[in-house]
Design a protein around this motif. Structure first.
Motif, PDB file in Angstrom:
ATOM      1  N   GLN A   1       0.833  -1.198   0.000  1.00  0.00           N
ATOM      2  CA  GLN A   1       0.000   0.000   0.000  1.00  0.00           C
ATOM      3  C   GLN A   1       0.875   1.258   0.000  1.00  0.00           C
ATOM      4  N   ARG A   2       0.529   2.195  -0.880  1.00  0.00           N
ATOM      5  CA  ARG A   2       1.230   3.465  -0.986  1.00  0.00           C
ATOM      6  C   ARG A   2       0.197   4.579  -1.087  1.00  0.00           C
ATOM      7  N   LEU A   3       0.394   5.631  -0.320  1.00  0.00           N
ATOM      8  CA  LEU A   3      -0.502   6.779  -0.341  1.00  0.00           C
ATOM      9  C   LEU A   3       0.349   8.034  -0.365  1.00  0.00           C
ATOM     10  N   VAL A   4      -0.057   8.995  -1.174  1.00  0.00           N
ATOM     11  CA  VAL A   4       0.648  10.279  -1.222  1.00  0.00           C
ATOM     12  C   VAL A   4      -0.394  11.380  -1.303  1.00  0.00           C
ATOM     13  N   THR A   5      -0.101  12.479  -0.655  1.00  0.00           N
ATOM     14  CA  THR A   5      -1.019  13.613  -0.669  1.00  0.00           C
ATOM     15  C   THR A   5      -0.212  14.906  -0.739  1.00  0.00           C
ATOM     16  N   VAL A   6      -0.889  15.988  -1.080  1.00  0.00           N
ATOM     17  CA  VAL A   6      -0.276  17.316  -1.081  1.00  0.00           C
ATOM     18  C   VAL A   6      -1.172  18.245  -0.273  1.00  0.00           C
ATOM     19  N   TYR A   7      -0.561  19.248   0.324  1.00  0.00           N
ATOM     20  CA  TYR A   7      -1.342  20.207   1.104  1.00  0.00           C
ATOM     21  C   TYR A   7      -0.554  21.515   1.255  1.00  0.00           C
ATOM     22  N   PRO A   8      -1.271  22.629   1.417  1.00  0.00           N
ATOM     23  CA  PRO A   8      -0.608  23.932   1.571  1.00  0.00           C
ATOM     24  C   PRO A   8      -0.447  24.302   3.049  1.00  0.00           C
ATOM     25  N   ASP A   9       0.373  25.319   3.285  1.00  0.00           N
ATOM     26  CA  ASP A   9       0.385  25.903   4.619  1.00  0.00           C
ATOM     27  C   ASP A   9      -0.874  26.787   4.737  1.00  0.00           C
ATOM     28  N   ARG A  10      -1.074  27.398   5.873  1.00  0.00           N
ATOM     29  CA  ARG A  10      -2.295  28.177   6.101  1.00  0.00           C
ATOM     30  C   ARG A  10      -2.477  29.314   5.101  1.00  0.00           C
ATOM     31  N   SER A  11      -1.381  29.890   4.659  1.00  0.00           N
ATOM     32  CA  SER A  11      -1.472  31.007   3.723  1.00  0.00           C
ATOM     33  C   SER A  11      -1.585  30.550   2.270  1.00  0.00           C
ATOM     34  N   GLY A  12      -1.356  29.268   2.021  1.00  0.00           N
ATOM     35  CA  GLY A  12      -1.437  28.742   0.659  1.00  0.00           C
ATOM     36  C   GLY A  12      -0.219  29.065  -0.187  1.00  0.00           C
ATOM     37  N   ILE A  13       0.845  29.525   0.461  1.00  0.00           N
ATOM     38  CA  ILE A  13       2.054  29.911  -0.274  1.00  0.00           C
ATOM     39  C   ILE A  13       3.017  28.728  -0.417  1.00  0.00           C
ATOM     40  N   ARG A  14       3.246  28.025   0.665  1.00  0.00           N
ATOM     41  CA  ARG A  14       4.148  26.868   0.637  1.00  0.00           C
ATOM     42  C   ARG A  14       3.314  25.593   0.574  1.00  0.00           C
ATOM     43  N   TRP A  15       3.783  24.632  -0.237  1.00  0.00           N
ATOM     44  CA  TRP A  15       3.085  23.364  -0.417  1.00  0.00           C
ATOM     45  C   TRP A  15       3.996  22.218  -0.016  1.00  0.00           C
ATOM     46  N   TRP A  16       3.364  21.150   0.444  1.00  0.00           N
ATOM     47  CA  TRP A  16       4.079  19.993   0.942  1.00  0.00           C
ATOM     48  C   TRP A  16       3.465  18.718   0.383  1.00  0.00           C
ATOM     49  N   THR A  17       4.277  17.672   0.316  1.00  0.00           N
ATOM     50  CA  THR A  17       3.765  16.352  -0.002  1.00  0.00           C
ATOM     51  C   THR A  17       4.148  15.423   1.147  1.00  0.00           C
ATOM     52  N   LYS A  18       3.307  14.464   1.387  1.00  0.00           N
ATOM     53  CA  LYS A  18       3.545  13.489   2.453  1.00  0.00           C
ATOM     54  C   LYS A  18       3.135  12.124   1.920  1.00  0.00           C
ATOM     55  N   ALA A  19       3.869  11.098   2.352  1.00  0.00           N
ATOM     56  CA  ALA A  19       3.598   9.745   1.863  1.00  0.00           C
ATOM     57  C   ALA A  19       3.522   8.763   3.021  1.00  0.00           C
ATOM     58  N   TRP A  20       2.739   7.724   2.786  1.00  0.00           N
ATOM     59  CA  TRP A  20       2.614   6.609   3.725  1.00  0.00           C
ATOM     60  C   TRP A  20       2.830   5.319   2.939  1.00  0.00           C
ATOM     61  N   PHE A  21       3.624   4.435   3.497  1.00  0.00           N
ATOM     62  CA  PHE A  21       3.897   3.149   2.874  1.00  0.00           C
ATOM     63  C   PHE A  21       3.448   2.035   3.801  1.00  0.00           C
ATOM     64  N   ASN A  22       2.807   1.041   3.220  1.00  0.00           N
ATOM     65  CA  ASN A  22       2.439  -0.183   3.919  1.00  0.00           C
ATOM     66  C   ASN A  22       1.609   0.070   5.178  1.00  0.00           C
ATOM     67  N   GLY A  23       0.711   1.037   5.092  1.00  0.00           N
ATOM     68  CA  GLY A  23      -0.202   1.308   6.198  1.00  0.00           C
ATOM     69  C   GLY A  23       0.427   1.989   7.395  1.00  0.00           C
ATOM     70  N   SER A  24       1.606   2.554   7.218  1.00  0.00           N
ATOM     71  CA  SER A  24       2.277   3.247   8.312  1.00  0.00           C
ATOM     72  C   SER A  24       1.388   4.364   8.844  1.00  0.00           C
ATOM     73  N   GLU A  25       1.258   4.426  10.145  1.00  0.00           N
ATOM     74  CA  GLU A  25       0.394   5.433  10.751  1.00  0.00           C
ATOM     75  C   GLU A  25       1.002   6.831  10.675  1.00  0.00           C
ATOM     76  N   ASP A  26       2.297   6.938  10.921  1.00  0.00           N
ATOM     77  CA  ASP A  26       2.960   8.245  10.928  1.00  0.00           C
ATOM     78  C   ASP A  26       3.368   8.714   9.540  1.00  0.00           C
ATOM     79  N   GLY A  27       3.687   7.809   8.673  1.00  0.00           N
ATOM     80  CA  GLY A  27       4.112   8.177   7.335  1.00  0.00           C
ATOM     81  C   GLY A  27       5.529   8.711   7.297  1.00  0.00           C
ATOM     82  N   GLU A  28       5.916   9.115   6.122  1.00  0.00           N
ATOM     83  CA  GLU A  28       7.253   9.668   5.894  1.00  0.00           C
ATOM     84  C   GLU A  28       7.248  11.160   6.232  1.00  0.00           C
ATOM     85  N   ALA A  29       8.426  11.716   6.368  1.00  0.00           N
ATOM     86  CA  ALA A  29       8.533  13.157   6.611  1.00  0.00           C
ATOM     87  C   ALA A  29       7.978  13.912   5.405  1.00  0.00           C
ATOM     88  N   ALA A  30       7.272  15.000   5.673  1.00  0.00           N
ATOM     89  CA  ALA A  30       6.739  15.836   4.596  1.00  0.00           C
ATOM     90  C   ALA A  30       7.898  16.511   3.860  1.00  0.00           C
TER      91      ALA A  30
END
Length: 98
Positions: A18-47
């Protein structure tokens, strides 16, 4: 190359990781981040900070999950590919096809 598993009735999704990836902005919408989870990991990888345009392209389905993961989480994807290949080799050995 001929796939030796082509004629077998095997659901390869059951061997996938299982692999999941998402993107999201900071509150101002200026900086964007991606975060991933592998094999059902609860914490996921560092953004990882990404370009706004990349985030938009991902949200519009112009960049697929695999490409995002390969780009921003290459070490984890190398482990993923190795695990899938090892599983395939083990399956072939069990079926005496290798």
């Amino acid at each position: 190359m001929i796939d030796p598993l082509a004629d077998l009735d095997i659901d390869v999704r059951s061997f996938d990781i299982q692999r999941l990836v998402t993107v999201y902005p900071d509150r101002s919408g200026i900086r964007w981040w991606t975060k991933a989870w592998f094999n059902g990991s609860e914490d996921g990888e560092a953004a990882v900070e990404i370009e706004r345009e990349c985030a938009i392209q991902f949200l519009l389905d112009r960049i697929d999950k695999e490409r995002m993961l390969e780009e921003y989480y290459p070490k984890q994807m190398e482990v993923y590919h190795n695990a899938i290949e090892q599983t395939k080799e083990n399956l072939l050995k069990q079926l005496n096809i290798s």
